[in-house]
Structure formats: structure tokens, C-alpha cells
Design an enzyme around this catalytic site. Structure first.
Site, PDB file in Angstrom:
ATOM      1  N   SER A  77      38.037  41.297  49.258  1.00  0.00           N
ATOM      2  CA  SER A  77      37.689  39.870  49.254  1.00  0.00           C
ATOM      3  C   SER A  77      38.025  39.329  50.628  1.00  0.00           C
ATOM      4  O   SER A  77      38.894  39.883  51.329  1.00  0.00           O
ATOM      5  CB  SER A  77      38.529  39.135  48.205  1.00  0.00           C
ATOM      6  OG  SER A  77      38.445  37.734  48.385  1.00  0.00           O
ATOM      7  N   TYR A  88      46.750  38.070  43.838  1.00  0.00           N
ATOM      8  CA  TYR A  88      45.339  38.440  43.955  1.00  0.00           C
ATOM      9  C   TYR A  88      45.042  38.869  45.402  1.00  0.00           C
ATOM     10  O   TYR A  88      44.448  39.932  45.638  1.00  0.00           O
ATOM     11  CB  TYR A  88      44.440  37.267  43.551  1.00  0.00           C
ATOM     12  CG  TYR A  88      42.966  37.536  43.756  1.00  0.00           C
ATOM     13  CD1 TYR A  88      42.273  38.375  42.887  1.00  0.00           C
ATOM     14  CD2 TYR A  88      42.261  36.984  44.835  1.00  0.00           C
ATOM     15  CE1 TYR A  88      40.927  38.650  43.079  1.00  0.00           C
ATOM     16  CE2 TYR A  88      40.920  37.253  45.030  1.00  0.00           C
ATOM     17  CZ  TYR A  88      40.253  38.080  44.148  1.00  0.00           C
ATOM     18  OH  TYR A  88      38.921  38.354  44.343  1.00  0.00           O
TER      19      TYR A  88
HETATM   20  N1  LIG Z   1      33.420  35.695  42.575  1.00  0.00           N
HETATM   21  C1  LIG Z   1      34.006  35.623  43.767  1.00  0.00           C
HETATM   22  O1  LIG Z   1      34.021  34.545  44.420  1.00  0.00           O
HETATM   23  C2  LIG Z   1      34.659  36.851  44.376  1.00  0.00           C
HETATM   24  C3  LIG Z   1      35.085  36.762  45.694  1.00  0.00           C
HETATM   25  C4  LIG Z   1      35.680  37.865  46.271  1.00  0.00           C
HETATM   26  C5  LIG Z   1      35.834  39.041  45.562  1.00  0.00           C
HETATM   27  N2  LIG Z   1      35.416  39.090  44.278  1.00  0.00           N
HETATM   28  C6  LIG Z   1      35.609  40.355  43.554  1.00  0.00           C
HETATM   29  O2  LIG Z   1      34.387  40.778  43.006  1.00  0.00           O
HETATM   30  C7  LIG Z   1      34.624  41.539  41.830  1.00  0.00           C
HETATM   31  C8  LIG Z   1      33.762  40.990  40.692  1.00  0.00           C
HETATM   32  O3  LIG Z   1      34.188  39.669  40.424  1.00  0.00           O
HETATM   33  P1  LIG Z   1      33.263  38.610  39.651  1.00  0.00           P
HETATM   34  O4  LIG Z   1      33.300  37.381  40.443  1.00  0.00           O
HETATM   35  O5  LIG Z   1      31.995  39.228  39.294  1.00  0.00           O
HETATM   36  O6  LIG Z   1      34.193  38.354  38.373  1.00  0.00           O
HETATM   37  P2  LIG Z   1      33.823  38.143  36.827  1.00  0.00           P
HETATM   38  O7  LIG Z   1      32.521  37.474  36.683  1.00  0.00           O
HETATM   39  O8  LIG Z   1      35.052  37.520  36.248  1.00  0.00           O
HETATM   40  O9  LIG Z   1      33.693  39.646  36.296  1.00  0.00           O
HETATM   41  C9  LIG Z   1      34.811  40.482  36.247  1.00  0.00           C
HETATM   42  C10 LIG Z   1      34.395  41.777  35.588  1.00  0.00           C
HETATM   43  O10 LIG Z   1      35.538  42.637  35.568  1.00  0.00           O
HETATM   44  C11 LIG Z   1      35.685  43.153  34.246  1.00  0.00           C
HETATM   45  N3  LIG Z   1      37.088  43.403  33.945  1.00  0.00           N
HETATM   46  C12 LIG Z   1      38.144  42.606  34.144  1.00  0.00           C
HETATM   47  N4  LIG Z   1      39.257  43.183  33.690  1.00  0.00           N
HETATM   48  C13 LIG Z   1      38.879  44.382  33.182  1.00  0.00           C
HETATM   49  C14 LIG Z   1      39.567  45.458  32.561  1.00  0.00           C
HETATM   50  N5  LIG Z   1      40.879  45.425  32.362  1.00  0.00           N
HETATM   51  N6  LIG Z   1      38.855  46.539  32.169  1.00  0.00           N
HETATM   52  C15 LIG Z   1      37.519  46.596  32.353  1.00  0.00           C
HETATM   53  N7  LIG Z   1      36.814  45.616  32.936  1.00  0.00           N
HETATM   54  C16 LIG Z   1      37.494  44.527  33.341  1.00  0.00           C
HETATM   55  C17 LIG Z   1      35.138  42.070  33.337  1.00  0.00           C
HETATM   56  O11 LIG Z   1      34.803  42.650  32.105  1.00  0.00           O
HETATM   57  P3  LIG Z   1      34.828  41.806  30.711  1.00  0.00           P
HETATM   58  O12 LIG Z   1      34.358  40.420  31.069  1.00  0.00           O
HETATM   59  O13 LIG Z   1      33.883  42.556  29.849  1.00  0.00           O
HETATM   60  O14 LIG Z   1      36.229  41.814  30.254  1.00  0.00           O
HETATM   61  C18 LIG Z   1      33.946  41.593  34.142  1.00  0.00           C
HETATM   62  O15 LIG Z   1      32.834  42.414  33.904  1.00  0.00           O
HETATM   63  C19 LIG Z   1      36.126  41.437  41.542  1.00  0.00           C
HETATM   64  O16 LIG Z   1      36.764  42.596  41.984  1.00  0.00           O
HETATM   65  C20 LIG Z   1      36.544  40.239  42.367  1.00  0.00           C
HETATM   66  O17 LIG Z   1      37.901  40.284  42.726  1.00  0.00           O
HETATM   67  C21 LIG Z   1      34.826  38.035  43.652  1.00  0.00           C
END
Ligand SMILES: NC(=O)c1ccc[n+]([C@@H]2O[C@H](COP(=O)([O-])OP(=O)(O)OC[C@H]3O[C@@H](n4cnc5c(N)ncnc54)[C@H](OP(=O)(O)O)[C@@H]3O)[C@@H](O)[C@H]2O)c1
Length: 258
Positions: A139, A152
Site C-alpha cells: 500500500s 496496518y
Molecule cells: N482499498 C484500498 O484503498 C487499498 C489501498 C491500499 C492497499 N489495499 C490492499 O488491497 C488488498 C485488497 O483490499 P480491498 O480494498 O479489496 O479490501 P476488501 O474489499 O475489504 O476485500 C478484502 C478481501 O480480503 C478477504 N479476506 C480478509 N480476511 C480474510 C481471511 N482471513 N481469509 C480469507 N480472506 C480474507 C475478504 O474476504 P471475505 O470478505 O470473503 O471475508 C475480501 O475478499 C488488501 O490487501 C488491502 O490491504 C487496499
């Protein structure tokens, strides 16, 4: 082009957008998430685009289950690309408060051990085949840690370091490791806290940028560029200026607002 792809976190946000981005006829996608209903929604959209889907509702912390799924998938469809998108975030329960240690421990377990469980079974097979791509999610917070999410930010900085180290380790093996460092992307994760979110983009736009970066096998796929440059530059600021800049990113847990 990668045809057999495994994506964790495919039930939501960036993982789902990437699954849809990579869904083409002839591709086989392994989709992982915990929520069966949302995982099936992704699977349905991927199937509609002509790809074959193998979905499993698994917790990335379950090392044995992850290993079994990955090895079974690989035996049927040798994995070209594994994308470890699953992750969680947390902000301090009240502004300026201290993080709950139990929640922080869970976060490190999911964000670090969960990622290891996703890539460790596959990396040796890719190295033996001398082909493959491993994709981790850092990130921009790894470079500019927001004050209300220290754990985080620390987990994401660790993933950047891990990715760059393994990229070098696997150099010459035909396996490339990339780390994706997004700014703010409009997903349920970003919606879970309120803060200033400059240049926020859609998950679909982010998925296209990630794909372009992966096509070029880039080490760090960071976007949007102005935010990434600002994050790198603030590391060189005198501390009072750095602190003032980062205080603009105070965050409040949405649950605390309701
Ligand atoms: N969105 C942003 O602004 C942003 C910015 C920088 C980096 N990121 C990174 O991008 C990645 C995706 O984030 P996102 O924004 O798409 O988040 P999100 O919409 O909250 O999705 C998170 C995903 O991770 C899965 N997950 C969480 N805990 C889990 C576990 N214990 N076992 C299996 N699956 C698990 C969730 O599955 P379930 O929902 O089925 O539990 C969901 O599919 C993350 O690594 C995040 O840190 C995001």
C-alpha cells in the site's frame, strides 16, 4: 499471458475486480475468499466472461487448507500467477486512541501469515518450472504510514520488503515477484474508515493499472503517481513538516461514527 491464475480476496474489492479483469475464455481462475455468497457473485461474473472457475471459501490463515487447495489447483492447471489480495485494515477505535492488541495480532496474522500461506506452496513449483508471477499487496501506506493505522501500515511495509527480497532471491529463476501499492481505492475496505482520501479511484480502474504493471513485470506497481511520489518525498522531510503532512490523514473508524 497468464491463463491459470489464483486470486485471494476475490469475494470483494480489488480481488474481485482483478478476477473480472483477467476473466477470458481459455483462462482458469482459482478464486478464494471467506464469504461464500460474495465469492459466488464474483465466480458468476467470471464465468459469464468465459473463464473456468474453481472457487473455495477459505480463511487464508488456515495453512493446511490453503496448501491443499493450491496444490490440487496447480496439479490440474499449473499456476501462472498467484495474486495475494486478501487483507484487512484497522484504525484506532477512537481518534488518537491505542490499537487493540488482539485485533492487531489478527491483522498481522491475516496480512502476513495469510500471504505466506498463499504463495509458499506455489513458489517452489514455479521456480522448478522456471515460470510464474507472484503478486503481493502492499500500500502507499507502507511509505507514508497514516497515524491511526500503525499496525496496518507496518504489515504493508513488511510485505513491500518481503516482495522486494524474494524478487531478488528468485532473480534468474524465471519467476517475478511484484508488490502492488495502491493509494485509495473505492472498496469496502476504504469505506470502513473516514479520512481524507485524495485521488480515490474505482476498483476497476485500479485493476487495469495493476494488470498493465504485471504485464511489464514491474517490481512496485504504485498508483496514483502523484500520491506515490508525495508519499516517497515526505520520507525526506524534516520531522515537523512530515508530521504536519501526515496529520492530514487522521482517520476515524466508520463504526465509531455511527
Ligand atoms: N482499498 C484500498 O484503498 C487499498 C489501498 C491500499 C492497499 N489495499 C490492499 O488491497 C488488498 C485488497 O483490499 P480491498 O480494498 O479489496 O479490501 P476488501 O474489499 O475489504 O476485500 C478484502 C478481501 O480480503 C478477504 N479476506 C480478509 N480476511 C480474510 C481471511 N482471513 N481469509 C480469507 N480472506 C480474507 C475478504 O474476504 P471475505 O470478505 O470473503 O471475508 C475480501 O475478499 C488488501 O490487501 C488491502 O490491504 C487496499
Amino acid at each position: 499471458m497468464a491463463r491459470n491464475i489464483v486470486i485471494s480476496g476475490a469475494s470483494s474489492g480489488l480481488g474481485r475486480a482483478l478476477a473480472i479483469e483477467y476473466a477470458v475464455s481459455g483462462a482458469t481462475l482459482g478464486l478464494l475468499g471467506r464469504n461464500e455468497e460474495r465469492l459466488e457473485e464474483t465466480a458468476q461474473r467470471v464465468r459469464e466472461k468465459g473463464a473456468v472457475v474453481c472457487a473455495a471459501a477459505l480463511d487464508v490463515r488456515d495453512r493446511d487448507a490453503m496448501r491443499s487447495f493450491l496444490l490440487e489447483f496447480d496439479a490440474a492447471a499449473p499456476i501462472d500467477c498467484v495474486i495475494a489480495s486478501a487483507g484487512m485494515t484497522m484504525v484506532t477505535p477512537v481518534p488518537g486512541g491505542v490499537e487493540d492488541l488482539t485485533k492487531a495480532e489478527k491483522l498481522f496474522d491475516v496480512n502476513l501469515n495469510g500471504v505466506m500461506n498463499t504463495i509458499a506452496p506455489i513458489a517452489p513449483l514455479m521456480r522448478r518450472r522456471r515460470a510464474g508471477q507472484i503478486v503481493l499487496f502492499g500500500s502507499i501506506a507502507a511509505f507514508a504510514p497514516p497515524p491511526d493505522s500503525p499496525s496496518y501500515a507496518a504489515s504493508k511495509a513488511a510485505l513491500v520488503a518481503f516482495a522486494l527480497a524474494t524478487r531478488t532471491l528468485y532473480h534468474g529463476d524465471g519467476v517475478s515477484v511484484s508488490v502492488v501499492c495502491p493509494g485509495f481505492v473505492d472498496t469496502p475496505m476504504a469505506g470502513s474508515f473516514a479520512s481524507w482520501k485524495p485521488l480515490m479511484m474505482s476498483a476497476e480502474d485500479a485493476a487495469r493499472r495493476i494488470r498493465r504493471g504485471l504485464d511489464r513485470r514491474k517490481a512496485i506497481i504504485a498508483f496514483p503517481l502523484p500520491l506515490y511520489l508525495a508519499a516517497r518525498l515526505q520520507q525526506w522531510l524534516p520531522d515537523p513538516l512530515r508530521t504536519a503532512a501526515m496529520l492530514r490523514f487522521r482517520a476515524v473508524n466508520q463504526a465509531a461514527i455511527r
